[in-house]
Every structure is written in C-alpha cells, then in structure tokens.
Scaffold this motif. Structure first.
Motif, mmCIF file in Angstrom:
data_model
loop_
_atom_site.group_PDB
_atom_site.id
_atom_site.type_symbol
_atom_site.label_atom_id
_atom_site.label_comp_id
_atom_site.label_asym_id
_atom_site.label_seq_id
_atom_site.Cartn_x
_atom_site.Cartn_y
_atom_site.Cartn_z
ATOM 1 N N THR A 32 38.279 26.278 -40.594
ATOM 2 C CA THR A 32 38.241 25.166 -41.538
ATOM 3 C C THR A 32 38.656 25.590 -42.939
ATOM 4 O O THR A 32 39.134 24.774 -43.709
ATOM 5 N N SER A 33 38.464 26.848 -43.282
ATOM 6 C CA SER A 33 38.966 27.360 -44.558
ATOM 7 C C SER A 33 39.107 28.867 -44.444
ATOM 8 O O SER A 33 38.405 29.507 -43.671
ATOM 9 N N THR A 34 40.038 29.383 -45.203
ATOM 10 C CA THR A 34 40.264 30.818 -45.172
ATOM 11 C C THR A 34 40.947 31.255 -46.458
ATOM 12 O O THR A 34 41.683 30.486 -47.080
ATOM 13 N N GLN A 35 40.664 32.450 -46.849
ATOM 14 C CA GLN A 35 41.399 33.078 -47.940
ATOM 15 C C GLN A 35 41.258 34.575 -47.782
ATOM 16 O O GLN A 35 40.358 35.062 -47.115
ATOM 17 N N GLY A 36 42.171 35.280 -48.365
ATOM 18 C CA GLY A 36 42.096 36.723 -48.267
ATOM 19 C C GLY A 36 43.401 37.358 -48.659
ATOM 20 O O GLY A 36 44.408 36.687 -48.878
ATOM 21 N N SER A 37 43.366 38.657 -48.752
ATOM 22 C CA SER A 37 44.570 39.413 -49.078
ATOM 23 C C SER A 37 44.434 40.802 -48.483
ATOM 24 O O SER A 37 43.334 41.259 -48.169
ATOM 25 N N ILE A 38 45.570 41.437 -48.299
ATOM 26 C CA ILE A 38 45.591 42.820 -47.853
ATOM 27 C C ILE A 38 46.530 43.594 -48.758
ATOM 28 O O ILE A 38 47.395 43.013 -49.423
ATOM 29 N N HIS A 39 46.344 44.883 -48.793
ATOM 30 C CA HIS A 39 47.223 45.768 -49.547
ATOM 31 C C HIS A 39 47.759 46.801 -48.568
ATOM 32 O O HIS A 39 46.993 47.434 -47.840
ATOM 33 N N ILE A 40 49.068 46.939 -48.565
ATOM 34 C CA ILE A 40 49.743 47.866 -47.656
ATOM 35 C C ILE A 40 50.606 48.797 -48.496
ATOM 36 O O ILE A 40 51.381 48.340 -49.339
ATOM 37 N N GLU A 41 50.460 50.083 -48.267
ATOM 38 C CA GLU A 41 51.302 51.086 -48.919
ATOM 39 C C GLU A 41 51.824 52.025 -47.852
ATOM 40 O O GLU A 41 51.056 52.530 -47.035
#
Length: 163
Positions: A32-41
């Motif tokens: 029903t709702s989502t948020q987020g982030s990832i960091h890739i190096e």
C-alpha cells in the motif's frame, strides 16, 4: 566520485509471507505504500533504507490484523555477499525490532534505465508477534506455523547521478 540515487519501483516489487514452512503457498498481499533507497558502489551494496506497508487481501480469512509494516533503522555490511538490515516490523498489532538478510540480486539496464534487484529475507517466530504455540491461527484456510517467512523482492530504479 559520482553517486547514484535509487528509488523503489512499486509496480515491479512484492513482499511474500509464507505462513508455514511445509506449505508451498504464500499469502496474498498488496503493497500500500513504500519508500526507500539503496547505495551501490563498484557493483556492491553499501547501504539501504527500506519502508513498506502491506495489506493482506480483503478476502483473506484470518484471525489477526491484516496490516503489516516494516521500517528500517540500520544497515550492516559484513562483506561483499553478506548484509543485514535492521528495522521495526509490525504484525498482528505488535512491533518488534528484527534483523533480516539483505542481498543485491541483480544490476541490469532496461531501455537505458539502470535497475537493481534487492531482496530482504527473514524467518520470524509467531510468538514474537503475540501468538502462543498452542493457539490455532488460521490464515486463508492454512494453519500458521511456528515460524513465518518474510521475503521482500524490491526493484530499484536509478533516477539521478550526483557528484
């Protein structure tokens, strides 16, 4: 050095809840709702923040609250292949701090758009969420086992580069 910003593509993501180890069936749920982030190096996951809310399908016959939510509070990188994400999981109106495995499963490009597959996985004990071992809990006609498997398959899309 450039850093990429990634956001969750809800249409390409899902969260699976398996109520019993020996049952090859997952509960129907809707994000029903989502948020987020990832960091890739260098093609390796270095950090992640995830938040999602689920609603079990209205046709589920269950004896608990159909709302499930998760909000991460920390990320730990052990090595290139082992990562953990900690967060607050709410299920059956009980909130608990949990730690689940986090894996970067794929890095692809689709029509010039960079995409990253990400998975979190955890095995939860029903006792932690307010159920006792002797109480029969039925979810969509299946008994809830002692352990509940939660797997989130999340697809992230790269939306910008910053210096």
């Amino acid at each position: 050095m450039q850093h990429a910003f990634w956001t969750i593509d809800t249409a390409a993501s899902d969260v699976l809840i398996k109520p019993r180890r020996r049952v090859g069936r997952y509960l129907n749920s809707t994000i029903t709702s989502t948020q987020g982030s990832i960091h890739i190096e260098n093609d390796a996951l270095t950090d992640a923040t995830i938040e999602f809310d689920l609603d079990l399908s209205p046709n589920q016959r269950s004896t608990f609250s159909p709302k499930i939510s998760f909000k991460s509070v920390g990320f730990q990188k052990i090595n290139a292949n082992i990562n953990f994400i900690k967060g607050i999981l709410t299920m059956n109106n009980v909130s608990k701090m949990v730690e689940m495995e986090a894996v970067l499963t794929s890095l692809t490009q689709d029509n010039g758009i960079n995409k990253a597959g990400f998975e979190i996985y955890g095995i939860l004990t029903k006792r932690e969420f307010g159920w006792n071992d002797h109480e029969p809990i039925m979810i969509d006609g299946f008994p809830l086992g002692q352990h509940i498997n939660l797997t989130a398959h999340l697809e992230f899309t790269q939306y910008a580069l910053a210096q």
